[in-house]
Structure formats: C-alpha cells, structure tokens
Design an enzyme around this catalytic site. Structure first.
Site, PDB file in Angstrom:
ATOM      1  N   LYS A 112       4.571  12.117 -14.352  1.00  0.00           N
ATOM      2  CA  LYS A 112       3.388  11.255 -14.311  1.00  0.00           C
ATOM      3  C   LYS A 112       2.116  12.046 -13.960  1.00  0.00           C
ATOM      4  O   LYS A 112       1.015  11.661 -14.342  1.00  0.00           O
ATOM      5  CB  LYS A 112       3.567  10.129 -13.281  1.00  0.00           C
TER       6      LYS A 112
HETATM    7  C1  PLP Z   1       8.271   7.516 -15.780  1.00  0.00           C
HETATM    8  C2  PLP Z   1       9.457   8.419 -15.864  1.00  0.00           C
HETATM    9  C3  PLP Z   1      10.291   8.451 -17.008  1.00  0.00           C
HETATM   10  C4  PLP Z   1      10.104   7.520 -18.187  1.00  0.00           C
HETATM   11  O1  PLP Z   1       8.957   7.825 -18.941  1.00  0.00           O
HETATM   12  P1  PLP Z   1       8.384   6.762 -19.999  1.00  0.00           P
HETATM   13  O2  PLP Z   1       7.074   7.284 -20.406  1.00  0.00           O
HETATM   14  O3  PLP Z   1       8.255   5.468 -19.201  1.00  0.00           O
HETATM   15  O4  PLP Z   1       9.351   6.628 -21.097  1.00  0.00           O
HETATM   16  C5  PLP Z   1      11.348   9.349 -17.034  1.00  0.00           C
HETATM   17  N1  PLP Z   1      11.598  10.158 -15.978  1.00  0.00           N
HETATM   18  C6  PLP Z   1      10.829  10.144 -14.874  1.00  0.00           C
HETATM   19  C7  PLP Z   1      11.179  11.044 -13.739  1.00  0.00           C
HETATM   20  C8  PLP Z   1       9.724   9.292 -14.768  1.00  0.00           C
HETATM   21  O5  PLP Z   1       8.981   9.288 -13.646  1.00  0.00           O
END
Ligand code: PLP
Length: 493
Positions: A112
C-alpha cells in the site's frame, strides 16, 4: 485526457478532479477515456532510469495537468529515504524464469505504501489546481494495512488531516501497535467496538450526513477518502510493472520486447488492474495470474464469468486478501466493454442478488489476459517453508499464495514463460504465520514474534517494525459505532 464514470460514461472530468472526488456521484469508478500507449523505445529508455524517474515518465502520461517539474518534486519526496532500499521496488531473482517484485520496502512494510506515499501529494496538488481552500479530512475504516499506510502517507502533509477507525479486536497486535504509535500533528486513530463492517458502515454514514458536512464546511473542512478505488491510488501502481519489466531485462533474464507474466496476490483487484493498464499501454506482458486464497470468488469469476459473493467468508493467514467484493473489477469490465449501461446492470445485480453473469464474450476477453487460481491456507504456509528451505528466500503469507498458484499454473499449463511474483508484504508483518510455516511453535505474540523470526532466519526485521515495541502509544481511545461522528467532530473542532 478526461476521466469518466464506469456507470455513466459521460461528462468527463480532469485527473485532478477524479483524485479529489475519489468515487463518481453515480457510485461508479473513474477511468481515463483513453489509455496512453508507449513504444519499445520508451521502455528501453525507462530501463536506464531510477524508480523516481520511471514514475515521473509514467505518471506524466496520465496526469496532464501536472508539470514535469511538479511531478519530479512529488516523486522525489515520495520515493526517497522513507524506503529502506534505494531501488524502492527491488526485483529479487529467484531463478532464470522467476523474479519476485518486493513492494514492501516503504514505511509500513506493505505494498500500500507504493501508492499511499505519493497519493496525498497528488491530492493536495489537485486541491490547489481546483482552487480548493478548505482542509481535506481523510476518513478511513481499516481492517489493517490500509489504515497504517494512509496515516503514514498523510502525516504532516499540509492542508490535510486524517482519522482512522479500526475494529477494536479485529486487527493483529502488530497492526494495532503500528497505528496506536503513529506520529504526526494532523493524525488521529480511534478503535471501534465492533468488527470491520461496523467500522466501515459507520464511516459511510458519516460521509452521507449532509448536515454534518455543512457543519464541517463552516469550520473550513471537507471529508474525503483514501481507499483503493481512488484513481490517485491506482495510477502510481502502474509504474512498478514497468519498473519490474526493466529490471528483469537489466538482469539479463529477458530480451527487450519479449513477454513477461505477472502473478499477483489479489483482494480488491487494484494491484493486478494496474498491471493490466501497463499491458494496455504497451508493456509486453503475456498473462496475469490472479492468485486468491480460500476466498476464491475471483478464481471462479475468471473461470466461469459468474461473479457470486454468496459464499462462506474465510479468515486466513493472508487477511488482506480476505475479500468477497473486489471493487476494482468494475474498472476492468468497463474498459473491456466500454459499455457503462452493462456495467451499471452488473453492479445493480451484485448489490441486489450478490451475483452477476457477464456472459460468454466478456468471459472470453477476460480469459485471454487473466488466469485465475487459488490455494488453501495450509498450502500457502507449506509454500513459505519450501521456498525458505530450497532457495533461502523468505516470503510473507500473501506472496506465498501467489508463489503456490504460479507453481500450480506452470504444472497445469506446462508454461515455461518467465514470470514475476508480486510480493505485497514483509514476512515480519505476519510473523506468527510465517513462524508456523517454518515449523517453529511458540506461545509468544506481537513484537516478540519478530525477534523469534529474526533469530530463526538470520534476516533482521525492517526498522519500522523492529522499533515498534519502544515507541510511545499515542492513541488509546475507543468508541461505540454510534459515537464515531462525535469523535470526528471533536477531532475537527
Ligand atoms: C491490500 C493487499 C493485497 C491485495 O491487493 P488488492 O489491490 O486489494 O488486490 C495483497 N496483499 C497485501 C499484503 C495487501 O496489503
């Protein structure tokens, strides 16, 4: 280039307006009216640049109102020593055909950060371009990773305030500690008595309260959100697909122009969709392997064309993928069909019946670009153990889902195409599950797990996690769901 809603397809707005609004008034998501295309020469040039300059080149294609100098300044501030590695998104080569793109070297140790370190700056610049003088107040309901990444991204950004609500007993100890110790003069964190859905519903109610918005307006504030449907979060993610491709070429594992696959651990479909945009722009990608955990609604959708969220919800060791409604899929459906009426219809069926069927043509179009696979929680843990014992590479639970699904894909299809596994979190963020996967039994919890994992593997914990236990707790307040609005009113007094 204009942006239109996936549900109406008319009356375009600018990129900066799309970033300010987040979601369209009709409930749809903003998409660009055209996808810019790039040549192999453009990609060759990117190969010689660092991550920041790659970001400036890609973002500039979508954010036309931002000058080159402005984007350079924003990229430099977003991708610098806040990451623990100068290459920002390093590619780890596992073998001749397989790389791992590590997207967790930012301040909160999850992918993120790749978007949330830059999005607040894009947002404040957008406010300036639209003559907005009020302070933007970001409200977030989080089940873990997003809240912390948003706090870290918005902290001390002028012209912004941020308040995060998390379910009191619904996040891991490390995640709770990450948020409770958050620094910054414009931040606030409050626990909610209830689960994630309660917190999320509470935040949605606050957004919908017109009288409250009026009261905040008089005080010089307006509310906005930082969740993954905002275009300002999607567009920075396109960059690292180009970056990974260039690094694979630079490693001598791929000839420029040859195709590369990507395998992505997926929840809300935001990460993988950014990759699809990169492909549409001209990045030579073969297929996207969409990896799910036990909550395999996307696997079924890609295989059958039926999206059906009426199914049990599983809590797994990869909690950021425990999702039954993948919001960003709506963007893919619009971009594949250009048919806003059809997309509106699917979304109406999803909200009424929890299910829609896109039919044979769209299903075929999805299948030419995506392969859907999933694995059980126990198999993802086995995968962590296998990669560690065979290759000495330590991965987190989410990355392990992708790694296992890739192995299954190769076995099933006989594919020997080179592939990059997109790695979304540091193994230290999910230390309990990773230790279990390595066969270490322990009664410890919270930060003590990190010390154990470091002792077991010899790999030090990332600094932002290692120092958590020593940080003062700043936020201990909790509220009932009904008192969330009052908490916001007090924060924005
Ligand atoms: C948010 C997240 C995901 C999923 O990503 P998307 O964009 O929602 O498909 C996968 N792994 C981790 C560690 C995340 O924080």
């Amino acid at each position: 280039m204009n942006y239109v809603s996936t549900r109406q397809g008319t009356a375009g707005i600018t990129a900066s307006q799309a970033i300010i609004h987040g979601i369209a008034p009709d409930g749809g998501l903003y998409v660009p009216t055209e996808i810019p295309s790039v040549s192999l020469d453009f990609i060759r040039e990117l190969c010689g640049l660092d991550y920041r300059s790659r970001a400036v080149r890609i973002l500039g294609l979508y954010l036309e109102e931002f000058s080159q100098a402005e984007l350079e300044q924003i990229a430099a501030a977003s991708y610098g020593d806040n990451f623990d590695c100068p290459s920002i998104a390093p590619l780890h080569v596992l073998d001749d055909k397989t790389g791992v793109l590590e997207l967790w070297h930012g301040p909160t140790c999850a992918f993120k950060d790749m978007a949330l370190q830059i999005m607040p700056r894009l947002l404040t610049a957008s406010l300036g371009k639209n003559g907005e003088k009020r302070t933007v107040s970001i409200l977030v309901a989080t089940s873990g990773d997003t809240g912390k990444a948003a706090l870290e991204g918005f902290r001390d950004v002028p012209g912004t305030r941020i308040m995060v609500f998390y379910p009191k007993d619904g996040v891991s100890q490390v995640q709770k500690l990450q948020m409770a110790t958050q620094e910054g003069g414009n931040v606030n964190v409050v626990a909610v008595e209830g689960n994630f859905d309660d917190a999320q519903t509470g935040v949605k109610k606050i957004f919908a309260d017109k009288g409250f918005a009026e009261k905040l307006n008089e005080r010089g504030y307006f509310l906005s959100s930082a969740n993954s449907i905002n275009w300002g979060r999607l567009v920075p993610q396109i960059v690292y697909y180009f970056s990974a491709y260039c690094d694979f070429v630079n490693e001598g594992k791929l000839a420029l122009g040859d195709k590369l696959d990507f395998c992505v651990p997926t929840g809300n479909f935001g990460n993988i969709l950014a990759g699809w945009f990169a492909k549409r722009m001209g990045l030579p990608v073969g297929r996207f392997i969409c990896a799910s955990n036990d909550n395999n609604v996307l696997t079924d959708f890609i295989r059958t064309g039926v999206y059906d969220k009426n199914r049990p919800f599983y809590q797994t060791g990869s909690p950021s993928m425990d999702i039954l409604v993948s919001s960003n899929l709506e963007r893919l459906l619009y971009c594949l069909t250009g048919d806003a009426a059809a997309v509106s219809g699917f979304m109406a069926q999803l909200s009424d019946a929890g299910r829609y069927d896109v039919g044979q043509d769209i299903r075929a179009a999805v299948q030419t670009e995506f392969y859907g696979g999933w694995c059980k929680n126990a198999d993802s843990l086995k995968e962590i153990g296998k990669r560690w014992s065979e290759q000495g590479y330590l991965m987190d639970t989410h990355t392990a889902v992708a790694s296992r699904v890739l192995a299954d894909y190769r076995a099933e299809t006989g594919s020997d195409a080179p592939c990059v596994i997109v790695s979304t979190a540091s193994p230290y963020k999910f230390g309990g599950s990773v230790l279990e996967a390595l066969g270490v039994r322990t009664e410890e919890t919270g930060p003590a797990l990190m010390e154990l994992l470091a002792a077991e593997t010899g790999i030090p914990a990332p600094a932002p996690l290692a120092c958590l236990a020593d940080k003062p707790v700043r936020f201990e307040k909790w509220v009932e769901v009904g008192d969330m609005e009052q908490a916001v009113a007090e924060f924005l007094a």
